[in-house]
Design an enzyme around this catalytic site. Structure first.
Site, PDB file in Angstrom:
ATOM      1  N   PHE A 128      -8.753  13.506  40.386  1.00 40.80           N
ATOM      2  CA  PHE A 128      -7.713  14.537  40.703  1.00 40.80           C
ATOM      3  C   PHE A 128      -7.982  14.933  42.233  1.00 40.80           C
ATOM      4  CE2 PHE A 128      -4.484  17.164  40.310  1.00 40.80           C
ATOM      5  CZ  PHE A 128      -3.352  16.984  40.295  1.00 40.80           C
ATOM      6  N   ASP A 207     -13.080  15.994  33.380  1.00 44.10           N
ATOM      7  CA  ASP A 207     -12.274  16.012  32.950  1.00 44.10           C
ATOM      8  C   ASP A 207     -11.488  15.254  32.382  1.00 44.10           C
ATOM      9  OD1 ASP A 207      -9.592  16.854  33.645  1.00 44.10           O
ATOM     10  OD2 ASP A 207      -9.448  17.262  35.921  1.00 44.10           O
ATOM     11  N   TYR A 232      -0.891  20.863  29.240  1.00 47.11           N
ATOM     12  CA  TYR A 232       0.255  20.711  28.273  1.00 47.11           C
ATOM     13  C   TYR A 232       0.469  19.462  29.028  1.00 47.11           C
ATOM     14  CZ  TYR A 232      -1.202  20.975  34.021  1.00 47.11           C
ATOM     15  OH  TYR A 232      -1.944  21.086  34.656  1.00 47.11           O
ATOM     16  N   LYS A 233       0.095  18.789  28.891  1.00 44.90           N
ATOM     17  CA  LYS A 233      -0.269  17.013  29.210  1.00 44.90           C
ATOM     18  C   LYS A 233       0.143  16.559  27.409  1.00 44.90           C
ATOM     19  CE  LYS A 233      -2.353  16.682  33.163  1.00 44.90           C
ATOM     20  NZ  LYS A 233      -1.509  16.383  34.111  1.00 44.90           N
ATOM     21  N   ARG A 382       4.218   5.351  37.005  1.00 46.99           N
ATOM     22  CA  ARG A 382       3.012   6.338  35.293  1.00 46.99           C
ATOM     23  C   ARG A 382       4.358   5.913  34.264  1.00 46.99           C
ATOM     24  NH1 ARG A 382      -0.580  10.910  36.327  1.00 46.99           N
ATOM     25  NH2 ARG A 382       1.436  12.006  36.504  1.00 46.99           N
TER      26      ARG A 382
HETATM   27  C1  LIG Z   1      -7.562  15.515  35.874  1.00 48.41           C
HETATM   28  C2  LIG Z   1      -6.948  16.785  36.384  1.00 48.41           C
HETATM   29  N1  LIG Z   1      -7.486  17.301  37.062  1.00 48.41           N
HETATM   30  C3  LIG Z   1      -6.662  18.786  37.424  1.00 48.41           C
HETATM   31  C4  LIG Z   1      -5.502  19.180  36.821  1.00 48.41           C
HETATM   32  C5  LIG Z   1      -5.660  20.368  37.763  1.00 48.41           C
HETATM   33  O1  LIG Z   1      -5.208  21.275  36.439  1.00 48.41           O
HETATM   34  P1  LIG Z   1      -4.366  23.172  37.008  1.00 48.41           P
HETATM   35  O2  LIG Z   1      -3.220  23.030  37.626  1.00 48.41           O
HETATM   36  O3  LIG Z   1      -4.386  23.798  35.271  1.00 48.41           O
HETATM   37  O4  LIG Z   1      -5.522  23.382  37.862  1.00 48.41           O
HETATM   38  C6  LIG Z   1      -4.629  17.571  36.936  1.00 48.41           C
HETATM   39  C7  LIG Z   1      -3.126  18.969  36.995  1.00 48.41           C
HETATM   40  O5  LIG Z   1      -2.253  17.457  36.912  1.00 48.41           O
HETATM   41  C8  LIG Z   1      -5.258  16.590  36.182  1.00 48.41           C
HETATM   42  O6  LIG Z   1      -4.499  15.989  36.235  1.00 48.41           O
END
Ligand SMILES: Cc1ncc(COP(=O)(O)O)c(C=O)c1O
Length: 422
Positions: A128, A207, A232-233, A382
């Protein structure tokens, strides 16, 4: 047309779905809306509404400051322990705090500080973007003593597994990857990759944002050092709900939080001026937890625990297979590509479809088809499967509406520029 492409077949699958009744446990305000974005923002559990009312009216409104001793202070650990149950960790190895990005920053800096003499961080180009930014920031903070090696995916879908294994060496301080990749939904073999990194003496940080609550994870069996993830997912914790971090127990008192704060101080209400970290995970807290949004994560996790992760995974795989079969029968000939692994054990819980007109097709889905997916550039739509509430009929409808948009060229009236949030 085969039977698989009939609506009646989807209805039959729903009728035999042992988890179908969980859908009623969510707020479904528009029964005609096809929600395919639970991989980005999970739906609202009904129990969360009840809890929110209690939190505001009783806990905050009536109990006021007293409620810190009646459940608020220990909420980061209490909710963390439930998440631990979903990812194969011990209850005292997971705590809820901050955002995923901030937790990554804390753990990366802490890990690099104990890996003296090693100067490489290894990741891939499927990770990400925020994770990449955090890694770059951590390197800057540590006076640019480390180099970030970003290994490219062979096809934009699968992880560069062989390359990663070859690149691990005595200079690798940390290997960090998304377990389930945000764009393609590819899932790494966690035990194999972790073990290869350990042989080279590297620490491993996963992650879990797209895995937690959808893909079985066993951190202990894989002997994982560190992990982070968002709530939140698939956990249905609500927009911007705080994230979690995992530190294997034997590393908890070895690692130092680079963002030391009073919530991580031992005996914090003594108000000493010198920082003395609390034992265990608590010293990875920094400031006061956002109690309202943190508390509201719990009902969503309870639903997942009640349904059972193995049952959820079994349904998710059946549903993604069904979606892929429909893509093959109805969408492939219209120019859609499958941007997700075909192999079931390498697939998370969303299916990504590519098309040269994806952005405008996505806009047509949202604005005139009452289907909510999301779009990731350059060409990916997606379709998220959240087995607690996604029905086979949802999947069937999303696919046939995609088909209609392309056959009738309904996307042509939409602009080629992306809106603010896609
Ligand atoms: C795989 C992944 N890592 C990190 C994040 C970032 O999360 P946050 O906004 O809680 O920092 C996301 C956000 O969608 C994500 O999908």
């Amino acid at each position: 047309m085969t039977r698989q492409t009939d609506l009646a077949y989807a209805a039959e699958l729903d009728a035999h779905d042992p988890l179908a009744h969980f859908r009623e446990r969510f707020v479904i305000s528009d029964p005609d809306l096809i929600y395919m974005d639970g991989n980005s923002l999970g739906r609202l559990p009904r129990a969360t509404v009840t809890l929110a009312q209690n939190l505001i009216q009783q806990q905050w409104g009536e109990r006021l400051i007293r409620n810190w001793n009646e459940g608020w202070f220990t909420a980061p650990e209490r909710v963390g322990a439930k998440i631990a149950d979903l990812i194969g960790a011990e209850p005292d190895e997971v705590i809820v705090a901050d955002s995923t990005s901030v937790n990554l920053f804390k753990l990366v800096v802490a890990a690099l500080r104990i890996q003296q003499g090693r100067s490489r961080i290894l990741t891939d180009n499927l990770n990400f973007p925020s994770d990449h930014y955090i890694l770059q920031g951590a390197i800057d903070l540590l006076d640019k003593q480390h180099r970030l090696d970003i290994l490219p995916s062979p096809d934009g879908i699968h992880g560069p597994v062989t390359e990663l294994q070859h690149r691990l060496d005595s200079q690798t301080a940390l290997l960090t990857l998304s377990h389930t990749v945000f764009k393609s939904g590819y899932v790494y073999d966690m035990p194999a990759i972790t073990s290869a990194a350990h042989v080279a003496g590297a620490l491993v940080l996963w992650d879990l944002s797209h895995s937690v609550g959808s893909v079985p994870v066993d951190l202990h069996a894989a002997q994982v050092d560190l992990a982070i993830g968002c709530t939140y997912k698939y956990l249905n914790g609500g927009p911007g709900a705080p994230a979690f971090l995992y530190i294997r127990r034997d590393l908890q008192d070895v690692l130092s939080n680079p963002l030391a704060g009073w919530m991580g101080q031992r005996d914090l209400f003594n108000f000493e001026l010198e920082y003395r970290p609390a034992m265990g995970l608590r010293h990875f807290l920094t400031g006061t937890p956002p109690i309202v949004s943190l508390s509201l994560i719990e009902p969503g996790i309870d639903l997942l625990l009640e349904a059972g992760l193995d049952n959820l995974r079994a349904k998710s795989l059946r549903q993604s297979e069904y979606l892929i079969n429909l893509w093959e029968a109805l969408l492939q000939q219209l120019g859609f590509t499958l941007n997700t692994p075909r192999e079931a054990d390498r697939r998370g819980s969303h299916v990504s479809l590519g098309h040269t007109e994806s952005l405008r097709i996505d806009q047509a889905l949202i604005h005139e088809m009452n289907v909510l997916p999301d779009f990731r550039p350059p060409d990916t739509i997606r379709l998220g499967i959240a087995p607690l509430y996604t029905s086979y009929r949802d999947i069937y409808t999303a696919v046939t509406r995609l088909q209609k948009i392309v056959i009738e060229r309904l996307y042509e009236k939409y602009p080629k520029e992306a809106p603010l949030v896609t």
